[in-house]
Design an enzyme around this catalytic site. Structure first.
Site, mmCIF file in Angstrom:
data_model
loop_
_atom_site.group_PDB
_atom_site.id
_atom_site.type_symbol
_atom_site.label_atom_id
_atom_site.label_comp_id
_atom_site.label_asym_id
_atom_site.label_seq_id
_atom_site.Cartn_x
_atom_site.Cartn_y
_atom_site.Cartn_z
ATOM 1 N N LEU A 8 0.834 -1.198 0.000
ATOM 2 C CA LEU A 8 0.000 0.000 0.000
ATOM 3 C C LEU A 8 0.874 1.255 0.000
ATOM 4 O O LEU A 8 1.737 1.408 0.854
ATOM 5 C CB LEU A 8 -0.919 0.013 1.224
ATOM 6 C CG LEU A 8 -1.846 -1.193 1.387
ATOM 7 C CD1 LEU A 8 -2.835 -0.960 2.524
ATOM 8 C CD2 LEU A 8 -2.592 -1.496 0.101
ATOM 9 N N ARG A 15 2.274 14.971 6.440
ATOM 10 C CA ARG A 15 3.185 15.433 7.494
ATOM 11 C C ARG A 15 4.654 15.467 7.054
ATOM 12 O O ARG A 15 5.505 16.012 7.743
ATOM 13 C CB ARG A 15 3.041 14.538 8.738
ATOM 14 C CG ARG A 15 1.847 14.943 9.584
ATOM 15 C CD ARG A 15 1.662 14.003 10.758
ATOM 16 N NE ARG A 15 0.987 12.781 10.367
ATOM 17 C CZ ARG A 15 0.918 11.689 11.138
ATOM 18 N NH1 ARG A 15 1.517 11.675 12.315
ATOM 19 N NH2 ARG A 15 0.274 10.624 10.717
ATOM 20 N N GLY A 101 4.147 0.678 2.038
ATOM 21 C CA GLY A 101 5.285 1.357 1.411
ATOM 22 C C GLY A 101 6.052 2.251 2.358
ATOM 23 O O GLY A 101 7.191 2.616 2.090
HETATM 24 C C1 UD1 Z 1 -3.503 1.099 10.007
HETATM 25 C C2 UD1 Z 1 -4.360 -0.004 10.632
HETATM 26 C C3 UD1 Z 1 -4.072 -0.092 12.121
HETATM 27 C C4 UD1 Z 1 -2.610 -0.353 12.360
HETATM 28 C C5 UD1 Z 1 -1.767 0.725 11.655
HETATM 29 C C6 UD1 Z 1 -0.317 0.337 11.714
HETATM 30 C C7 UD1 Z 1 -6.404 -0.046 9.310
HETATM 31 C C8 UD1 Z 1 -7.813 0.362 9.237
HETATM 32 N N1 UD1 Z 1 -5.732 0.332 10.387
HETATM 33 O O1 UD1 Z 1 -3.940 2.315 10.596
HETATM 34 O O2 UD1 Z 1 -4.841 -1.134 12.705
HETATM 35 O O3 UD1 Z 1 -2.353 -0.342 13.743
HETATM 36 O O4 UD1 Z 1 -2.126 0.818 10.260
HETATM 37 O O5 UD1 Z 1 0.470 1.392 11.243
HETATM 38 O O6 UD1 Z 1 -5.921 -0.701 8.406
HETATM 39 N N2 UD1 Z 1 -3.212 3.484 2.486
HETATM 40 C C9 UD1 Z 1 -3.558 3.358 1.170
HETATM 41 N N3 UD1 Z 1 -4.826 3.620 0.791
HETATM 42 C C10 UD1 Z 1 -5.769 4.017 1.679
HETATM 43 C C11 UD1 Z 1 -5.421 4.143 3.029
HETATM 44 C C12 UD1 Z 1 -4.134 3.865 3.411
HETATM 45 O O7 UD1 Z 1 -2.720 3.020 0.331
HETATM 46 O O8 UD1 Z 1 -6.910 4.240 1.261
HETATM 47 C C13 UD1 Z 1 -1.849 3.193 2.912
HETATM 48 C C14 UD1 Z 1 -1.158 4.422 3.489
HETATM 49 O O9 UD1 Z 1 -0.392 5.075 2.493
HETATM 50 C C15 UD1 Z 1 -0.267 3.825 4.550
HETATM 51 C C16 UD1 Z 1 -0.983 2.566 4.985
HETATM 52 O O10 UD1 Z 1 -1.909 2.264 3.957
HETATM 53 O O11 UD1 Z 1 0.972 3.439 3.996
HETATM 54 C C17 UD1 Z 1 -1.670 2.694 6.336
HETATM 55 O O12 UD1 Z 1 -2.666 3.675 6.252
HETATM 56 P P1 UD1 Z 1 -2.992 4.643 7.447
HETATM 57 O O13 UD1 Z 1 -4.112 5.526 7.034
HETATM 58 O O14 UD1 Z 1 -1.759 5.286 7.926
HETATM 59 O O15 UD1 Z 1 -3.547 3.603 8.539
HETATM 60 P P2 UD1 Z 1 -3.566 3.789 10.089
HETATM 61 O O16 UD1 Z 1 -4.693 4.685 10.417
HETATM 62 O O17 UD1 Z 1 -2.241 4.153 10.583
#
Ligand code: UD1
Ligand code: CA
Length: 453
Positions: A8, A15, A101
């Site tokens: 992903l 940030r 990623g």
């Molecule tokens: C996510 C997890 C959480 C975990 C955490 C660990 C979910 C709902 N939550 O939360 O349980 O503890 O990661 O770091 O999965 N991304 C996409 N497309 C999207 C959304 C996100 O590619 O539509 C990618 C982001 O670029 C990122 C990763 O997925 O690399 C995680 O997304 P983020 O929104 O940061 O998830 P968290 O809220 O941190």
């Protein structure tokens, strides 16, 4: 079992305050997403999928070297939404591993541990217990310790917030079930997103076994959201690399003051002083010693060569038992044969320096083929450039070049020739000749010095 690996990388990364995609920021000289792709590529039977969105063109262009299926998620609506976009490309059987990623230090050994537990009826979760679990999804277990759900921070109850075991985000789910689960995700939660983590409760409900694996260290699952975290992971990786170098027989005078941005390979009993930077692919033979403040990029250094402080080497090959620096600069295409010496304030470029030859002080040697046992005096310059083209200087074995000589290329100096100091050599010098190419000295007797008026 065959494996689809989804990385992903669609997130915004606001940030970072950057005009580049977050996942293209480098750790140890390599873009974070490239590290994840490289690690994923080492797993057997893997098919790579890369989900891009924000600044996706940059990410896609950067990752062309990996044979990944690029899937666009233009309006990211959560991790579950990201997986749903990949769903049509997943194999019917096998399992899907989800990676991030911006979590660059994940190890292949940890992923292999997960793969080993994967079955068509098992979901493998990578979890870790943290003293401060703030921000992470919590792993909810029942009274028999079985995982029943993941609850996101923003949706968690008071008692769930107290749980220290968290979701790293990395999970491996069997494809047969995954398709069904993804299709039934909703965005009915605090963030209005499709949470991939909701599949855990579905798996528990469907009687799919949920097993957990822990990473070897916390850094493996640490994500980068801002440049402070980026710097912290950089230090972590540098520390890991330094430890590996020492365990492999290299002495680092201070393991906290070495930076390897690429791959450094060392023979036995290599000694590296402080503040050295290694970039690209660098190979140091056994017994090599490197003084402080050196920068070596894409080069190989033969056994027992000594490189003194403040030396720069780029895209060059150095033989055995050479002596280089301090303050030497070896530019691309330099090749030193064994026992060659390159001293202070000497610049070389596209130059072959033969065995035992010495260029000890203040020289520029470019576009040159030099034989063995040549002595190049201080201040010798190859005039290789006429303003349009570069020309070759050829110096045969056992030549002696006096100090402050200009060799105007193209020019040849044959075996055993001697060039007088201060010469400007514009035509060939034959074997064992002595060449003078400077104005003769005139001495005038009793010269009256000017007197002040
Ligand atoms: C996510 C997890 C959480 C975990 C955490 C660990 C979910 C709902 N939550 O939360 O349980 O503890 O990661 O770091 O999965 N991304 C996409 N497309 C999207 C959304 C996100 O590619 O539509 C990618 C982001 O670029 C990122 C990763 O997925 O690399 C995680 O997304 P983020 O929104 O940061 O998830 P968290 O809220 O941190
Ligand atoms: Ca995150």
């Amino acid at each position: 079992m065959t494996q689809d690996i989804v990385i992903l990388a669609a997130g915004k990364g606001s940030r970072m305050k950057s005009s580049f995609s977050k996942v293209l920021h480098k750790v140890g000289g390599v873009p974070m997403v490239n590290r994840v792709l490289a690690t994923a590529s080492t797993l057997s039977n893997a098919r790579l999928h890369l989900v891009v969105g924000h600044q996706g063109e940059q990410v896609e262009a950067n990752c062309q070297g990996f044979s990944a299926n690029v899937v666009w998620q233009n309006d990211p609506q959560g991790t579950g939404d990201a997986l749903r976009r990949v769903a049509p490309f997943l194999q019917a059987d096998g399992a899907t591993l989800t990676l991030y990623g911006d979590v660059p230090l994940i190890r292949a050994s940890t992923l292999e541990k997960m793969s080993a537990l994967s079955t068509p009826n098992t979901l493998v979760l990578l979890t870790i217990s943290l003293d401060n679990p703030t921000g992470y999804g919590r792993i909810v277990r029942d009274e028999t310790c079985r995982v029943t759900a993941i609850v996101e921070q923003k949706d968690a109850s008071e008692s769930e917030l107290a749980i220290k075991e968290v979701n790293t985000g990395i999970l491996l789910a069997p494809n047969n079930h995954l398709q069904t689960w993804l299709a039934s995700l909703t965005n009915d939660n605090a963030q209005g997103e499709y949470y991939l983590t909701d599949i855990i409760a579905m798996a528990a409900r469907d009687g799919v076994e949920i097993v957990t694996v822990n990473p070897e260290n916390e850094a493996e699952v640490a994500g980068v959201n801002d440049r402070v975290q980026l710097a912290a992971l950089e230090r972590e990786l540098q520390n890991q690399q330094a430890i590996a170098l020492m365990q492999n027989g290299a002495t680092l005078l201070d393991p906290s003051r070495i930076d390897v941005r690429g791959k450094l390979t060392t023979g036995q009993d290599v000694i590296i002083d402080v503040n050295c930077v290694f970039e690209g692919k660098v190979v140091l033979g056994s017994g090599v010693e490197i003084g402080p403040n050196c920068h070596l990029k894409d080069c190989s250094i033969g056994d027992n060569t000594i490189i003194k402080s403040n030396t720069l080497i780029d895209d060059s090959q150095v033989g055995e038992a050479c002596d280089i620096g301090p303050f030497a600069r070896l530019r691309p295409g330099t090749e030193l044969e064994k026992k060659a010496k390159i001293g202070n304030f000497v610049e070389t470029k596209k130059a072959l320096i033969g065995e035992g030859s010495k260029v000890n002080h203040l020289s520029y040697i470019g576009d040159t083929e030099m034989g063995a046992n040549v002595n190049v005096g201080a201040g010798t310059i190859t005039c290789n450039y006429d303003g349009v083209n570069k020309h070759l200087t050829q110096v045969a074995d056992n030549v002696f070049i006096g100090s402050n000589t200009s060799l105007v290329a193209p020019v040849q100096v044959a075996e055993g020739a001697t060039i007088a100091a201060g010469s400007t050599i514009t035509k060939a010098v034959n074997e064992r000749q002595l060449a003078f190419a400077r104005a003769r000295q005139i001495n005038k007797d009793n010269w009256p010095r000017p007197v002040k008026k």
